[in-house]
Design a protein around this motif. Structure first.
Motif, mmCIF file in Angstrom:
data_model
loop_
_atom_site.group_PDB
_atom_site.id
_atom_site.type_symbol
_atom_site.label_atom_id
_atom_site.label_comp_id
_atom_site.label_asym_id
_atom_site.label_seq_id
_atom_site.Cartn_x
_atom_site.Cartn_y
_atom_site.Cartn_z
ATOM 1 N N ALA A 187 8.045 -4.135 4.199
ATOM 2 C CA ALA A 187 8.373 -3.703 2.842
ATOM 3 C C ALA A 187 7.104 -3.578 2.010
ATOM 4 C CB ALA A 187 9.346 -4.691 2.211
ATOM 5 N N LEU A 189 4.207 -2.740 3.091
ATOM 6 C CA LEU A 189 3.535 -1.501 3.486
ATOM 7 C C LEU A 189 4.124 -0.311 2.748
ATOM 8 C CD1 LEU A 189 3.254 -1.690 7.359
ATOM 9 C CD2 LEU A 189 1.434 -1.616 5.691
ATOM 10 N N VAL A 190 5.458 -0.261 2.721
ATOM 11 C CA VAL A 190 6.108 0.858 2.058
ATOM 12 C C VAL A 190 5.766 0.845 0.570
ATOM 13 C CG1 VAL A 190 8.313 1.885 1.487
ATOM 14 C CG2 VAL A 190 7.961 0.942 3.752
ATOM 15 N N ALA A 191 5.805 -0.348 -0.023
ATOM 16 C CA ALA A 191 5.476 -0.452 -1.442
ATOM 17 C C ALA A 191 4.045 0.026 -1.687
ATOM 18 C CB ALA A 191 5.645 -1.888 -1.915
ATOM 19 N N VAL A 194 3.970 3.846 -1.446
ATOM 20 C CA VAL A 194 4.583 4.513 -2.597
ATOM 21 C C VAL A 194 3.707 4.363 -3.834
ATOM 22 C CG1 VAL A 194 6.582 4.534 -4.118
ATOM 23 C CG2 VAL A 194 6.906 4.238 -1.670
ATOM 24 N N PHE A 207 -2.316 3.362 3.360
ATOM 25 C CA PHE A 207 -2.080 1.966 3.688
ATOM 26 C C PHE A 207 -3.388 1.180 3.564
ATOM 27 C CE2 PHE A 207 1.158 4.319 6.087
ATOM 28 C CZ PHE A 207 2.281 3.761 5.511
#
Lengths: 615, 551
Positions: A187, A189-191, A194, A207
Motif C-alpha cells: 500500500a 508503494l501505491v501511495a 500516486v 517508486f
C-alpha cells in the motif's frame, strides 16, 4: 582498482546465486547428489562475496535502471542496481555471512540425505539471490519484489525439516504474519506512486526514495508512505507485536537461523528504513513512533530472553531486542547508528548462532540443561561463542559496544529520555541473559551428552572463527563505514557510554553470580519461578494464536454455515417455489375443451373491460 | 446526462480479408465431426483426434496473434457476412486486446486438458472428445462474436457440453450439481436474451454490438437492461451471492471439466461485462458501481474464508476461485487503465494457475481416489516432484512476486488505490462518497492476499508436510513423464508472465486505452460527477495533444 565497473560487479553479486539456484534447482541429478550441489552453492556465495568486496574497495557509486512493467503506457515499474556506500557495504555483509553459513552447513548438515542437502542449498541460493537483489534495489518496488522472495526463501528454509509438524506450522506462521505486514509495504508503494504522480508535472509517478521525492510529497505524504512502510518493517524485523513469528522460526536448521533470522533477512526491515530514510526524515511522527516501539521491543524481548531454556530461543528473542535497538536508533534520527548496529550485529549474532549450532551438533539438543560444561570439550568454538556473547553484551572494545553506544548517544542527544532509559535497562538485561547462557551451556554441571561431545569439524570451525574476528574487529570499522553512508563517526567516552558499560558489567556480574558461581541456591531461585512461567507463557503469542485458531476458524465456520443455509438456501427456496408454482399451474392445463373455452371467454371479457376502462 | 461518448474502439478493421477468426472457431467443430464419424470402440483414435484438433486450433490462434496489431485499439481481423438476412442478423466476428488474451488462453489450455484427460477419463472417449471440442468452439465463438445474436448462440452452445462433461464423467452428486449449474446459468442467459431482443427492437433490425452501444437509452432503460445482462455475467463469474453453483460443479466435475470451467468459462462472465454490459450501459454501470464493488470485496473475503474451512482440496481450490475472481471484478468496477490491464491479465493468470491446481489435484485423486486433506500428510517425501510443482503453483496463486499472479494483482490494487487516494488527500472536498467506498473496499480486499497465503499454505502444510500418517500414502508414486511435461508447460508460462510481463500487457494495452476513453467518463458522470469534471478538465489538453500527434 579498476577490475570492472560497479554495475558489473553488482550484477555478478546478484546473478551468481541466481545461476547456482537454477543450476542446482533444475538439474535434478546434481541436486540429488548432495555434496556437489553444496559446492556449487558455495561457489555462488564465494563469487558474490568477492564481487561485493571489490565493490567496497572500488568505492564508486553508480545506478542502472531498466523498465520492467508498463500499463496504459504510464504505470512504469523499473528494476536495476543502485551502487553506493550503503548498498555495497550491506552486500558484503550479506554475502560474507551467507558464505560462512553455507560452509558451516557442510559440516552441520552432514547427516542429511544427499537429496535433502541438495534441496537445502537450492533454497540457500534462492535466498542469497533475493537478498542481494533487495540490497541493490534502486527503488522501493524492486525492494518489495525481493522482500517477498526472501519471505519465500524463509518459508522454505524454516519448513526444511518438513516431516516435523511443528516446522511446517512455524513456516506457515512466519509467512503469513510477514505477509500481513507486507500489505503495508504494498500500500505504501501505491501511495508513493500516486503522490509522486500528483506532484510531477507530467503526471508520471515513481517508486523513488530520494530526498527530492520526500520534498515533493511533503510531510503529509511522507507520513503516509513511511507509516505504511514501517508496518512491513515491523513484520520483517520482528517488532512488537508482530515479533511472534521469529521465535517459532527457530524450527529451521540452525545455520538458517543464523543467516536469515538473525544476521540478514530480519535486518531487511531496518535496511528498508535506511534506504528510504529521506522519506522517514520527512515524517517526524513516524520517527517518534519508531523510537518508542523499538525501545519497547528491545526491553520486552530482553526480558523474555532471560527465562528461555532453549538456546536458540534465547538468541531469537535477543535478535528481536537488538532489532529494536536499530529501529529506535533510526527513529531518533541516527541513520548511521541504526546501520552501524545492523552491521556489527550481523557479525556477532551469526557467530552466536553458528556457535550455538556447534554446541547443538555436539549434544543433539537445543536445551541449555542438556549442555553444561561444554567449554572443556570444545575450547575453540566455546571461546568464539563467549566472544560473541561479550560483543553482544556490550563489553568495551568489542563490536556491539561501539554500535550500541552510537544508538544510545543518539537517543540522548535527541532528548528522548524515556526510550533512552529503556534501552539502557535493556543493555543490562542483554548482558545478564547472555552470561546466563554462557554459564549454563559452557560451564557448570555437565549435561547428559557432554561426555560424548567433541570439537566441531573444520568446515564448521573456520566460519565460526572468521566471524569471531568480526565480533572483535567490526566496531573499529565505524569510521570508514560512516564515510560510506555519508556520516561522520569518531568514538569518545561520554556519560551515556559509562552508564551503559556499568550496567552491562553489572548484568554480567549478576548473571555469573546466579548461574555461574551459584551464590543463590536452586531453591532460592525457585521463588522466582512463577514470574518466569508468567513471562514464558508469553501472553502476546498466546492471544495471537487464540485469535488465529478461534476467531479465524470460528468466523470461517460461521461463514460456511451462512453460505450453506442462507445464500444457497435462498436459491434452493427459489427453485422450490418455482417448482411448486409449476405444480399449481399444471391444474390449469386440464386438457378439457370446456375449461379452455371458459378461459378464453374470461380473457375476452377482461380485455374488453380493460379497453373500456382506458377509454 | 445525455452526453454520449463515441465507442470508437468497436469499429471493425480488416473486414473482407481471409475469414481467419471464423476458421479458428470452426476448427474444433470440424474435428468433432470427424470424431463423430469414427467408431466409439477405439479410444486411442479419439484421444489422438482430440489432441490433434486442439493443437491445430492452437497453431491457428498463433497465426491470429502474429497478425494482430498491438498498436491498434480497435476490433481487428474482422469477418462480417450476412447471416440470416430475414431478421437482419449478421455473422460478425472480430478480435481485440480484450478477447485475444482469452482466446489464446483457451487454445492453450484445451490441448493440455486433452493430455491431462488421458488418465482422468476412463470411458466414452468418443463422447468426451466431441464434447470438449464443441465446448472449445463455443468458448472461441463467444469470445470473438461482436454480434449479439451470434454471441448468444455460442454462449448457449457452451452450456451443453459442460453439462454433459459433469453429468457423464462426474462424481457421486453430479446430477444435483449439473442441474444447479444448468438452471443457474440458463436463468441468467434468458434474461440476457430478453435484453437482446429489446435492443434489437430499438435498433430496428440489427444485433450489432456497435449499433447497440450507439443507442440513446433513457437512464431507466439502461438500469433494467444492465441488470438483465449483468446478472447473466455475474452468475457466470460467479460473484457473491450467485456463487453457490460453483463449488458443487467443480467438486463433481472430472478434472478436465474443472480445468476448463475455472480456466475459461468463468472468465466469460468478466469478459461479458467488459465487452457488452459496460460499453452498452455505462451510466448504469456508474449507478451500480458501489454495489458491484461491495459484492466483489465480499466475494474476495468470503471466498477466502470459505476456502480456509474446506476439508476437500478441490472444494478449497474452487472457493479460492471465488476469491480470485473477486480481485478481477474489483479491477473491472474501478475501470481505470491500470486496474483494467490488471484485470485482463489476472483473468489469464487465474486460468493458468487454477487450471494447474485442478490438474494437480486430479493427479492426486487418480492415485488415491480421495481428495480429503485429512487423508494425506507428509506426501512430499513420496512425491517430491509433485510437491515442488504444487508449491510453485501455490506461489503463483498467492501472487508472489516474479510469478504471474503478482503482476495482475499489483496492477489491480495499484489502479484501485489510485482511484481511492487520487485526491482524497489533496482535495478532500470532492467526491468523498465514492472514494471512501473505494478506499474502505480496497483496504478490506487486501486482507484477501493474506487470507490467500493462509489457506493455501495451511493446505500445503497439511498435505505435504509432517510424517506420513496413512499407510496407503507410502505407496504413492511420483509424477509420470506425461504429467511432468504437462506441469512444466504451465510452470513456464507462470514464470514467463511473472518475469517479463511487458509483452503480455502490450496485447491489451491499446484496447484498454481505447475502451477507457469513452466509457470511463460515462461511468464517472454518474458515480462521481466531481471526479468527472476534474478528469475532463485535465484530459482535454492531453487529448488534444494526442489527436494532434495522430494526425
Amino acid at each position: 582498482m579498476n577490475i570492472a565497473s560497479p554495475i558489473t560487479l553488482a550484477a555478478v553479486a546478484v546473478m551468481a546465486p541466481l545461476a547456482t539456484f537454477l543450476i542446482i534447482g533444475l538439474i535434478a541429478p546434481l541436486r540429488r547428489s548432495g555434496k556437489p550441489a553444496a559446492w556449487v552453492g558455495i561457489l555462488g556465495a564465494t563469487t558474490s562475496t568477492v564481487a561485493a568486496a571489490l565493490l567496497v574497495v572500488d568505492g564508486r557509486s553508480d545506478i542502472l535502471i531498466a523498465d520492467w512493467l508498463g500499463a496504459g503506457g504510464k504505470f512504469f515499474a523499473s528494476i536495476g542496481f543502485q551502487v553506493d556506500g550503503i548498498s555495497a557495504s550491506m552486500l558484503l555483509v550479506v554475502s560474507l555471512v551467507a558464505w560462512c553459513v553455507q560452509v558451516f552447513s557442510l559440516g552441520y548438515m552432514s547427516d542429511e540425505t544427499p537429496a535433502g542437502l541438495g534441496r537445502y542449498y537450492t533454497w540457500h541460493s534462492l535466498f542469497l539471490f533475493s537478498m542481494n537483489g533487495l540490497v541493490m534495489s534502486p527503488n522501493a518496488l524492486q525492494l518489495f519484489l525481493c522482500w517477498e522472495l526472501v519471505g519465500l526463501a524463509s518459508y522454505l528454509l524454516i519448513g526444511f525439516y518438513f516431516r516435523k509438524p511443528s516446522a511446517g506450522r512455524a513456516a506457515v506462521k512466519a509467512f503469513w504474519i510477514t505477509k500481513l505486514a507486507d500489505i503495508g509495504l504494498g500500500a505504501g508503494l501505491v501511495a508513493l506512486y500516486v503522490l509522486t504522480a500528483k506532484a510531477s508535472p507530467d503526471g508520471l509517478g515513481s517508486f523513488d526514495w530520494s530526498p527530492q521525492v520526500a520534498q515533493a510529497i511533503g510531510t503529509g505524504g511522507a507520513t503516509v508512505v513511511a507509516g505504511l512502510f514501517f508496518v512491513a518493517v515491523m513484520g520483517k524485523s520482528a517488532q512488537f507485536p508482530l515479533h511472534i513469528w521469529l521465535p517459532d522460526a527457530m524450527e529451521g536448521p540452525t545455520p538458517v537461523s543464523a543467516l536469515l533470522h538473525a544476521a540478514t533477512m530480519v535486518a531487511a526491515g531496518v535496511y528498508l528504513v535506511v534506504r528510504a530514510y529521506p522519506l522517514f526524515q520527512a515524517a517526524p511522527d513516524v520517527l517518534l513512533f519508531m523510537t518508542y516501539l523499538g525501545a519497547w521491543t528491545a526491553i520486552f524481548a530482553a526480558v523474555i530472553a532471560t527465562v528461555q531454556t532453549d538456546i536458540k530461543k534465547v538468541l531469537a528473542y535477543s535478535t528481536c531486542s537488538q532489532l529494536g535497538y536499530m529501529v529506535s536508533g533510526l527513529g531518533a534520527g541516527s541513520l548511521f547508528g541504526g546501520y552501524f548496529h545492523l552491521f556489527t550485529h550481523a557479525g556477532f549474532k551469526a557467530l552466536l548462532f553458528l556457535g550455538a549450532g556447534a554446541l547443538i551438533h555436539a549434544v543433539h539438543s537445543n536445551e541449555l540443561t542438556d549442555m553444561g560444561g561444554l567449554w572443556r570439550k570444545m575450547k575453540l568454538s566455546g571461546t568464539a561463542f563467549i566472544l560473541g556473547a561479550l560483543a553482544l553484551a556490550g563489553v568495551p572494545g568489542l563490536a556491539g559496544f561501539f554500535s550500541k553506544d552510537t544508538i544510545l548517544e543518539a537517543l540522548h542527544a535527541s532528548g528522548q529520555t524515556v526510550p533512552w532509559l529503556m534501552l539502557l535497562l535493556a543493555a543490562g538485561l542483554t548482558a545478564f541473559y547472555m552470561t546466563r547462557v554462557v554459564a549454563l551451556a559452557l560451564f557448570g554441571k555437565p549435561g547428559h551428552h557432554t561426555e560424548h561431545a567433541h570439537e566441531a569439524p573444520a568446515s564448521m570451525l573456520i566460519p565460526v572463527l572468521l566471524l569471531a574476528v568480526t565480533a572483535v574487529g567490526a566496531g573499529y570499522m565505524g569510521g570508514p563505514l560512516a564515510k560510506m553512508v555519508g556520516a561522520e563517526y569518531a568514538f569518545h567516552w561520554s556519560m551515556t557510554g559509562i552508564i551503559a558499560t556499568s550496567l552491562g558489567l553489572l548484568g554480567i556480574a549478576a548473571g555469573w553470580a546466579i548461574y555461574g558461581a551459584r551464590i543463590v541456591t536452586a531453591e532460592q531461585l525457585a521463588v522466582f519461578a512463577p514470574i518466569g512461567n508468567f513471562i514464558r507463557a508469553s501472553a502476546v503469542d498466546r492471544s495471537a494464536a487464540w485469535v488465529y485458531r478461534n476467531a479465524m476458524l470460528g468466523l470461517g465456520s460461521g461463514i460456511a454455515w451462512f453460505d450453506r443455509y442462507v445464500v444457497d438456501g435462498v436459491m434452493n427456496l427459489t427453485a422450490w417455489l418455482a417448482m411448486s408454482g409449476g405444480q399449481q399451474l399444471r391444474t390449469f392445463q386440464s386438457g378439457r375443451a370446456g375449461d379452455y373455452v371458459y378461459a378464453v371467454l374470461v380473457g375476452v371479457v377482461l380485455l374488453v373491460a380493460a379497453g373500456l376502462w382506458n377509454a | 446526462m445525455e452526453t454520449t461518448f463515441a465507442q470508437a474502439w468497436l469499429e471493425l478493421n480488416g473486414v473482407g480479408g481471409f475469414p481467419l477468426l471464423t476458421l479458428l472457431t470452426a476448427l474444433p467443430l470440424v474435428f468433432a465431426a470427424i470424431s463423430l464419424m469414427l467408431p466409439g470402440d477405439q479410444p486411442g483414435a479419439h484421444k489422438a483426434l482430440g489432441f490433434a484438433g486442439s493443437i491445430v486450433t492452437f497453431l491457428v490462434s498463433m497465426v491470429v496473434w502474429s497478425r494482430f496489431d498491438t498498436g491498434l485499439g480497435h476490433m481487428q481481423l474482422a469477418d462480417d457476412f450476412a447471416w440470416i438476412p430475414g431478421i437482419g442478423a449478421r455473422w460478425t466476428m472480430a478480435v481485440d486486446g480484450l478477447s485475444l488474451p482469452l482466446v489464446l488462453l483457451t487454445t492453450f489450455l484445451t490441448p493440455l486438458v486433452f493430455v491431462g484427460a488421458w488418465s482422468a477419463i476412463d470411458k466414452r472417449w468418443k463422447e468426451f472428445t466431441i464434447a470438449m471440442l464443441v465446448l472449445e468452439t463455443g468458448m472461441l465463438g463467444s469470445l470473438l462474436a461482436v454480434d449479439l445474436l451470434v454471441f448468444y448462440v455460442f454462449w448457449e452452445i457452451m452450456l451443453v457440453p459442460m453439462y454433459l462433461i459433469i453429468g457423464l464423467w462426474g462424481g457421486k452428486a453430479r446430477i444435483y450439481a449439473t442441474l444447479k449449474f444448468f438452471i443457474y446459468t440458463m436463468f441468467g442467459s434468458l434474461l440476457m436474451l430478453v435484453g437482446i431482443l429489446y435492443l434489437y427492437g430499438k435498433t430496428g433490425g440489427s444485433f450489432s454490438l456497435r449499433e447497440f452501444a450507439a443507442l440513446h437509452l433513457t437512464d431507466k432503460e439502461q438500469l433494467w437492461l444492465f441488470g438483465a445482462f449483468a446478472l447473466a455475467f455475474l452468475i457466470k463469474v460467479p460473484v457473491f451471492p450467485f456463487h453457490t453453483w460453483l463449488p458443487d460443479a467443480h467438486t463433481e466435475a472430472p478434472t478436465p471439466g474443472s480445468v476448463i470451467l475455472a480456466g475459461v468459462l468463468l472468465k466469460l462472465g468478466t469478459y461479458g461485462l467488459l465487452r457488452f454490459a459496460i460499453p452498452m450501459f455505462p451510466a448504469a454501470m456508474g449507478t451500480f458501481s458501489p454495489l458491484l464493488l461491495s459484492l466483489a470485496v465480499i466475494g474476495i473475503v468470503f471466498g477466502a474464508m470459505m476456502a480456509y474451512v474446506q476439508t476437500d482440496v478441490k472444494r478449497l481450490v474452487a472457493y479460492s476461485s471465488v476469491s480470485h475472481l473477486g480481485f478481477v471484478m474489483l479491477g473491472i468496477v474501478i475501470y481505470n487503465e491500470e486496474a483494467l490491464q490488471g484485470a485482463v491479465l489476472q483473468m489469464v493468470n487465474h486460468g493458468l494457475s487454477t487450471g494447474a491446481l485442478f490438474l494437480l489435484v486430479g493427479f492426486l485423486y487418480e492415485r488415491r481416489h480421495t481428495r480429503e486433506i485429512a487423508d494425506f500428510g507428509g506426501i512430499a517425501k513420496r512425491m517430491p516432484v509433485y510437491a515442488a510443482f504444487f508449491v510453485f503453483v501455490t506461489m503463483s496463486s498467492i501472487a508472489l512476486p516474479l510469478t504471474n499472479g503478482f503482476v495482475g494483482e499489483f496492477l489491480i490494487f495499484g489502479g484501485s488505490f489510485k482511484e481511492g487516494i487520487h485526491s482524497a488527500m489533496l482535495q478532500p472536498e470532492t467526491g468523498i462518497a465514492w472514494r471512501t467506498t473505494v478506499l474502505v473496499g480496497v483496504s478490506i480486499a487486501t486482507s484477501g492476499i493474506v487470507l490467500g497465503a493462509i489457506y493455501m499454505l495451511s493446505m500445503v502444510r497439511r498435505v505435504f508436510f509432517g510424517a506420513i500418517g496413512k499407510p496407503e500414502n507410502e505407496a504413492l508414486h511420483d509424477l509420470t513423464l506425461r504429467e511432468k511435461l504437462l506441469m512444466s508447460v504451465l510452470a513456464v508460462m507462470i514464470a514467463w508472465i511473472g518475469l517479463v510481463p511487458g509483452g503480455f500487457l502490450k496485447v491489451s494495452e491499446a484496447t484498454v486505452h481505447a475502451m477507457v476513453q469513452p466509457n470511463r467518463p460515462a461511468i464517472l458522470q454518474v458515480r462521481s460527477p466531481l471526479d468527472y469534471q476534474r478528469e475532463q478538465s485535465r484530459r482535454a489538453p492531453a487529448q488534444a495533444a494526442e489527436e494532434a500527434k495522430a494526425e
